[in-house]
Design a protein around this motif. Structure first.
Motif, PDB file in Angstrom:
ATOM      1  N   VAL A  25      52.792 -18.538  43.695  1.00 38.93           N
ATOM      2  CA  VAL A  25      53.928 -19.462  43.671  1.00 38.93           C
ATOM      3  C   VAL A  25      54.740 -19.253  42.402  1.00 38.93           C
ATOM      4  N   ALA A  26      54.050 -19.026  41.287  1.00 37.39           N
ATOM      5  CA  ALA A  26      54.737 -18.833  40.009  1.00 37.39           C
ATOM      6  C   ALA A  26      55.638 -17.607  40.032  1.00 37.39           C
ATOM      7  N   ASP A  27      55.262 -16.572  40.771  1.00 39.56           N
ATOM      8  CA  ASP A  27      56.094 -15.368  40.870  1.00 39.56           C
ATOM      9  C   ASP A  27      57.403 -15.670  41.595  1.00 39.56           C
ATOM     10  N   ILE A  28      57.324 -16.487  42.643  1.00 38.77           N
ATOM     11  CA  ILE A  28      58.536 -16.859  43.369  1.00 38.77           C
ATOM     12  C   ILE A  28      59.419 -17.739  42.490  1.00 38.77           C
ATOM     13  N   PRO A 119      63.230 -45.574  58.460  1.00 32.39           N
ATOM     14  CA  PRO A 119      62.667 -46.322  57.322  1.00 32.39           C
ATOM     15  C   PRO A 119      62.461 -45.376  56.138  1.00 32.39           C
ATOM     16  N   PHE A 120      63.253 -45.529  55.100  1.00 29.35           N
ATOM     17  CA  PHE A 120      63.326 -44.521  54.041  1.00 29.35           C
ATOM     18  C   PHE A 120      61.972 -44.231  53.404  1.00 29.35           C
ATOM     19  N   HIS A 121      61.323 -45.230  52.826  1.00 32.12           N
ATOM     20  CA  HIS A 121      60.068 -44.968  52.118  1.00 32.12           C
ATOM     21  C   HIS A 121      58.947 -44.566  53.072  1.00 32.12           C
ATOM     22  N   GLY A 122      58.903 -45.203  54.258  1.00 31.63           N
ATOM     23  CA  GLY A 122      57.866 -44.830  55.212  1.00 31.63           C
ATOM     24  C   GLY A 122      57.952 -43.365  55.572  1.00 31.63           C
ATOM     25  N   TRP A 123      59.173 -42.909  55.873  1.00 32.21           N
ATOM     26  CA  TRP A 123      59.339 -41.500  56.203  1.00 32.21           C
ATOM     27  C   TRP A 123      59.158 -40.617  54.963  1.00 32.21           C
ATOM     28  N   ARG A 124      59.678 -41.065  53.811  1.00 37.49           N
ATOM     29  CA  ARG A 124      59.567 -40.266  52.584  1.00 37.49           C
ATOM     30  C   ARG A 124      58.108 -39.946  52.268  1.00 37.49           C
ATOM     31  N   ILE A 125      57.234 -40.927  52.399  1.00 34.08           N
ATOM     32  CA  ILE A 125      55.837 -40.733  52.040  1.00 34.08           C
ATOM     33  C   ILE A 125      55.134 -39.832  53.042  1.00 34.08           C
ATOM     34  N   SER A 126      55.382 -40.046  54.338  1.00 34.15           N
ATOM     35  CA  SER A 126      54.747 -39.169  55.328  1.00 34.15           C
ATOM     36  C   SER A 126      55.289 -37.746  55.222  1.00 34.15           C
ATOM     37  N   HIS A 127      56.572 -37.621  54.871  1.00 32.73           N
ATOM     38  CA  HIS A 127      57.148 -36.285  54.713  1.00 32.73           C
ATOM     39  C   HIS A 127      56.584 -35.601  53.470  1.00 32.73           C
ATOM     40  N   ARG A 128      56.304 -36.372  52.444  1.00 30.78           N
ATOM     41  CA  ARG A 128      55.633 -35.807  51.260  1.00 30.78           C
ATOM     42  C   ARG A 128      54.268 -35.252  51.656  1.00 30.78           C
ATOM     43  N   THR A 129      53.545 -35.982  52.502  1.00 29.90           N
ATOM     44  CA  THR A 129      52.254 -35.502  52.996  1.00 29.90           C
ATOM     45  C   THR A 129      52.419 -34.191  53.747  1.00 29.90           C
ATOM     46  N   HIS A 130      53.485 -34.102  54.534  1.00 27.73           N
ATOM     47  CA  HIS A 130      53.773 -32.869  55.274  1.00 27.73           C
ATOM     48  C   HIS A 130      53.959 -31.694  54.322  1.00 27.73           C
ATOM     49  N   HIS A 131      54.752 -31.880  53.277  1.00 25.22           N
ATOM     50  CA  HIS A 131      54.990 -30.780  52.333  1.00 25.22           C
ATOM     51  C   HIS A 131      53.720 -30.404  51.579  1.00 25.22           C
ATOM     52  N   GLN A 132      52.914 -31.374  51.234  1.00 25.26           N
ATOM     53  CA  GLN A 132      51.705 -31.100  50.456  1.00 25.26           C
ATOM     54  C   GLN A 132      50.622 -30.422  51.292  1.00 25.26           C
ATOM     55  N   ASN A 133      50.744 -30.504  52.616  1.00 24.80           N
ATOM     56  CA  ASN A 133      49.707 -29.956  53.489  1.00 24.80           C
ATOM     57  C   ASN A 133      50.273 -29.033  54.572  1.00 24.80           C
ATOM     58  N   HIS A 134      51.474 -28.486  54.319  1.00 24.63           N
ATOM     59  CA  HIS A 134      52.107 -27.655  55.340  1.00 24.63           C
ATOM     60  C   HIS A 134      51.193 -26.509  55.775  1.00 24.63           C
ATOM     61  N   GLY A 135      51.142 -26.292  57.093  1.00 24.73           N
ATOM     62  CA  GLY A 135      50.350 -25.202  57.620  1.00 24.73           C
ATOM     63  C   GLY A 135      48.872 -25.495  57.771  1.00 24.73           C
ATOM     64  N   ARG A 263      42.653 -23.758  58.070  1.00 26.35           N
ATOM     65  CA  ARG A 263      41.694 -24.822  57.775  1.00 26.35           C
ATOM     66  C   ARG A 263      40.879 -24.412  56.548  1.00 26.35           C
ATOM     67  N   GLY A 264      40.183 -25.395  56.004  1.00 28.50           N
ATOM     68  CA  GLY A 264      39.181 -25.123  54.975  1.00 28.50           C
ATOM     69  C   GLY A 264      39.693 -24.323  53.802  1.00 28.50           C
ATOM     70  N   LYS A 265      38.856 -23.402  53.324  1.00 28.50           N
ATOM     71  CA  LYS A 265      39.172 -22.632  52.126  1.00 28.50           C
ATOM     72  C   LYS A 265      40.269 -21.603  52.352  1.00 28.50           C
ATOM     73  N   GLU A 266      40.586 -21.290  53.591  1.00 26.39           N
ATOM     74  CA  GLU A 266      41.657 -20.321  53.849  1.00 26.39           C
ATOM     75  C   GLU A 266      43.037 -20.907  53.575  1.00 26.39           C
ATOM     76  N   TRP A 267      43.129 -22.235  53.592  1.00 29.90           N
ATOM     77  CA  TRP A 267      44.441 -22.855  53.347  1.00 29.90           C
ATOM     78  C   TRP A 267      44.741 -22.884  51.853  1.00 29.90           C
ATOM     79  N   SER A 268      45.997 -22.638  51.523  1.00 27.31           N
ATOM     80  CA  SER A 268      46.494 -22.875  50.169  1.00 27.31           C
ATOM     81  C   SER A 268      47.945 -23.334  50.301  1.00 27.31           C
ATOM     82  N   TYR A 269      48.459 -23.932  49.261  1.00 30.76           N
ATOM     83  CA  TYR A 269      49.839 -24.411  49.299  1.00 30.76           C
ATOM     84  C   TYR A 269      50.806 -23.266  49.592  1.00 30.76           C
ATOM     85  N   LEU A 270      50.554 -22.101  48.985  1.00 31.40           N
ATOM     86  CA  LEU A 270      51.433 -20.949  49.190  1.00 31.40           C
ATOM     87  C   LEU A 270      51.322 -20.421  50.617  1.00 31.40           C
TER      88      LEU A 270
END
Length: 371
Positions: A25-28, A119-135, A263-270
């Motif tokens: 991620v740091a390279d990008i 609903p701004f905050h309701g969607w904002r928080i669930s969307h944050r979860t989406h970004h933090q766990n994409h894929g 899933r599991g250890k194969e997942w990473s944020y990148l």
């Protein structure tokens, strides 16, 4: 580690999109110019002003020429598209890419999203979860893949709603109320398991703003009549919902090749971020605030929308084959409709086992094997 077999095209290209990338991620981040990270609140507000002026102008034209039958279909598509543009700006507020001022982000986010019944905050928080766990198969939030076991347990009406075009394009309001199959909770309920106890007050605020907007629409219907309100607001709202589901689905489902889920250890944020897909929306790119530049947005949601194209171009040399160039086919990207239909027909569930999996198709549903 287990994985489903790669597609024929992956074999031909000798490229496995699930392989750990040779960069970090740091390279990008290092490849993206420093000024791309700067948030200009005045510029962000100028886009809000632009969209509001267009919406008001369209409403004025519709009211003045309301007896012209040819006008309404054009108005509905145009206004629904502008509602979608407003959503994207509210989406920036939720990410904090609108400005560095949290109060400004919250105020504008509530104004923009409440106006289109989000609903701004309701969607904002669930969307944050989406970004933090994409894929991630289990932990992602947006268009999360169903496991084979969950898919098999679905009743026929639910399968119909999720996998028969155009029904999935109306999924968003239902998602706000009860989330996706296999998950529970509501974006309006402060005690939903989506939210931490210290976030409940935010959900109460957003739900209250949403309720006030609904009350305002009910009052407006008594002033102008329910039929005119339906034409002016409800139909464009439905077009907006179709835009939202159309775009979010395409950004998280295959390109010319199937993309992995982890899933599991194969997942990473990148690795999860690299499963997202950029799309070219032709003449709509500017209108929808370049939301089609989705890969870099997913990895770095702090970048303002008006810097995403530049940031993506700077990151391409680092991403290499892990970046799939969006197909360009003229001002109206009709090919995307074919991509959507094909994907909904083919991409039904992933295996219950394995840390790297690909979508599979229920042949009983489509009637024949999909190559």
């Amino acid at each position: 580690m287990t994985a489903s077999s790669p597609t024929k095209q992956q074999d031909t290209n000798h490229f496995d999109p699930s392989a750990p990338p040779p960069f970090k991620v740091a390279d990008i981040r290092a490849a993206i110019p420093d000024h791309c990270w700067i948030k200009n609140p005045y510029r962000s507000l100028s886009y809000v002003l632009r969209d509001i002026l267009v919406i008001l102008s369209l409403t004025f034209i519709a009211v003045v020429f309301k007896t012209s039958l040819w006008l309404w279909p054009v108005y509905w598509v145009a206004q629904g598209t502008m509602f979608w543009a407003v959503f994207v700006l509210g989406h920036d507020c939720g990410h904090g890419s609108f400005s560095d001022n949290p109060n400004l982000n919250s105020i504008m986010g509530h104004i923009l999203h409440s106006s289109i019944l989000v609903p701004f905050h309701g969607w904002r928080i669930s969307h944050r979860t989406h970004h933090q766990n994409h894929g991630h198969v289990e932990n992602d939030e947006s268009w999360v893949p169903l496991s084979e076991k969950t898919y098999t347990a679905l009743d026929a009406p639910t399968k119909l709603l999720r996998f028969k075009v155009p029904l999935p394009l109306f999924a968003y309001p239902l998602y706000l109320w009860k989330r996706s199959p296999g998950k529970s909770g509501s974006h309006f309920n402060p005690y939903s398991d989506m939210f931490a106890p210290n976030e409940r007050r935010y959900i109460v605020t957003s739900t209250l703003c949403w309720t006030l907007m609904v009350a305002n629409l009910i009052y407006l219907s008594t002033v102008i009549g329910p039929t005119l309100l339906f034409k002016l607001y409800i139909v464009p709202y439905l077009i907006f919902v179709m835009w939202l589901d159309f775009v979010t689905y395409l950004h998280h489902h295959g390109h010319e090749q199937k993309l992995p889920w982890y899933r599991g250890k194969e997942w990473s944020y990148l690795r999860g971020g690299l499963t997202t897909v950029d799309r070219d929306y032709g003449i709509f790119n500017n209108i929808n605030h370049d939301i089609g530049t989705h890969v870099i947005h997913h990895l770095f949601p702090q970048i303002p929308h008006y810097r995403l194209v530049e940031a993506t171009n700077a990151a391409k040399p680092v991403l290499g084959k892990y970046y799939r160039e969006p197909k360009k086919s003229g001002p109206i990207p009709l090919h995307l409709i074919d991509n959507l239909v094909r994907s909904i027909k083919q991409d039904h569930y992933v295996s219950d086992a394995g840390d790297i999996v690909y979508y599979q198709t229920d042949y009983r549903m489509v009637g024949k094997k999909v190559e």
